[in-house]
Design a protein around this motif. Structure first.
Motif, mmCIF file in Angstrom:
data_model
loop_
_atom_site.group_PDB
_atom_site.id
_atom_site.type_symbol
_atom_site.label_atom_id
_atom_site.label_comp_id
_atom_site.label_asym_id
_atom_site.label_seq_id
_atom_site.Cartn_x
_atom_site.Cartn_y
_atom_site.Cartn_z
ATOM 1 N N GLU A 48 -6.360 -5.231 -0.303
ATOM 2 C CA GLU A 48 -5.037 -4.720 0.057
ATOM 3 C C GLU A 48 -4.363 -5.635 1.081
ATOM 4 N N GLU A 137 -10.167 3.976 4.283
ATOM 5 C CA GLU A 137 -9.134 4.407 3.348
ATOM 6 C C GLU A 137 -8.415 3.185 2.795
ATOM 7 N N CYS A 139 -4.923 2.052 -0.068
ATOM 8 C CA CYS A 139 -3.787 2.498 -0.873
ATOM 9 C C CYS A 139 -3.724 1.689 -2.149
ATOM 10 N N ILE A 209 -1.222 7.477 9.047
ATOM 11 C CA ILE A 209 -2.378 7.117 8.235
ATOM 12 C C ILE A 209 -2.820 5.721 8.662
ATOM 13 N N ARG A 211 -2.715 2.593 8.548
ATOM 14 C CA ARG A 211 -2.056 1.311 8.373
ATOM 15 C C ARG A 211 -1.020 1.128 9.474
ATOM 16 N N ARG A 258 -3.064 7.255 -2.008
ATOM 17 C CA ARG A 258 -3.946 6.891 -0.902
ATOM 18 C C ARG A 258 -5.330 7.449 -1.191
ATOM 19 N N ASP A 260 -9.047 8.263 0.295
ATOM 20 C CA ASP A 260 -9.761 8.528 1.538
ATOM 21 C C ASP A 260 -11.261 8.498 1.261
#
Length: 296
Positions: A48, A137, A139, A209, A211, A258, A260
């Protein structure tokens, strides 16, 4: 050079925790390397970062977690073994993580909270803006959350946070932002931050969250931040100090996918969801439907 004239190219992944909710396996295997079928959580996170243009990645680790670095290293002996067996696809699979990014590591030492872990990146990052991706986590790449955050930070400077709506009754589990609208429905000005407020005191249901895109100027603020909730140096407190002193803080409201993996139930849900999307697991979806029908 001001922060608004450059885009972040470095990412920091705090990954020094003990992951006690996954014991005993995390006594020997870092939570970040728990497999999602054939690929660990950490690879998704580094992927990511790299896809957003942050291909210089620093892992903030702890004793007993050196295998995270090993995962991104060359394994010439394994490649030779696979070559002798004619397993070319497997060779490509183990080379893929090596190609994602330049991966570095620093140990946190004493576990003093997320703010302290991020602060350990100061020497590597310097005064540049950088992304922070929490290690449990990730995305969906197609939703392009991190690229949008990095573009916004390069435009506005300051701090950019990822926000997601959560049920009001769950606000005490998260850092929560108070916000004001901008001209973009998905971008807000953050006017305050509070760590895990009560339902009654929460200013909104927009949670932070894992990020963040931060300016390098946050490091001296972290150094000056006193321990807060839980006796730890909270990144939220350092960011709110900067906001109160005039640093612009914006939030991108994320409505995408997202995943988790921070606790066992969420990890299993992510594992099953990803498995249902794989074309190379014949029969899995059919089995899952049959098995689900047997549950109460």
């Amino acid at each position: 050079m001001s922060d608004t004239s450059r885009r972040a190219t470095k990412a920091v992944i705090p990954a020094a925790g003990n992951a006690t909710r996954f014991l005993p396996v995390t006594k020997a295997v870092p939570k970040e390397l728990l497999p999602l079928i054939d690929k660990p959580v950490l690879e998704y996170i580094v992927e990511e970062a790299a896809a957003a243009g942050a291909d210089d990645v620093l892992l903030v680790t702890a004793r007993g977690k050196d295998s995270m670095i090993d995962y991104f290293d060359v394994r010439a002996d394994l490649e030779t073994f696979l070559a002798e067996k004619g397993k070319d696809a497997a060779i490509e699979a183990i080379r893929a993580p090596q190609r994602l990014a330049e991966v570095h590591a620093v140990r946190q030492g004493t576990a003093l909270g997320l703010g302290h872990a991020v602060g350990r990146a100061a020497a590597h990052v310097g005064d540049e803006p950088f992304a922070v991706l929490l290690g449990d986590e990730f995305c969906d790449l197609d939703d392009a959350l991190l690229p949008r955050m990095m573009d916004l930070q390069a435009e506005t400077g300051g701090i950019v946070l990822a926000l997601m709506e959560v049920p009001k009754e769950d606000v005490s589990r998260w850092g929560i932002a108070s916000v004001a609208p901008t001209g973009d429905a998905d971008i807000v000005e953050v006017t305050g931050l509070v760590e895990k407020p009560s339902v009654e005191d929460a200013p909104s249901n927009l949670s932070l969250i894992g990020r963040y895109v931060l300016p390098g100027s946050i490091f001296p603020v972290i150094d000056a931040t006193e321990p807060g909730r839980g006796g730890e140096i909270q990144l939220t407190d350092a960011m709110d100090t900067m906001r109160a002193n005039g640093t612009p803080v914006h939030g991108v409201i994320f409505r995408g996918r997202r995943y988790d993996t921070g606790e066992p139930t969420a990890y299993l849900q992510t594992l099953v969801e990803l498995a249902t999307e794989r074309d190379d697991l014949p029969g899995f979806n059919a089995w899952l439907r049959e098995f689900s029908a047997t549950l109460d």
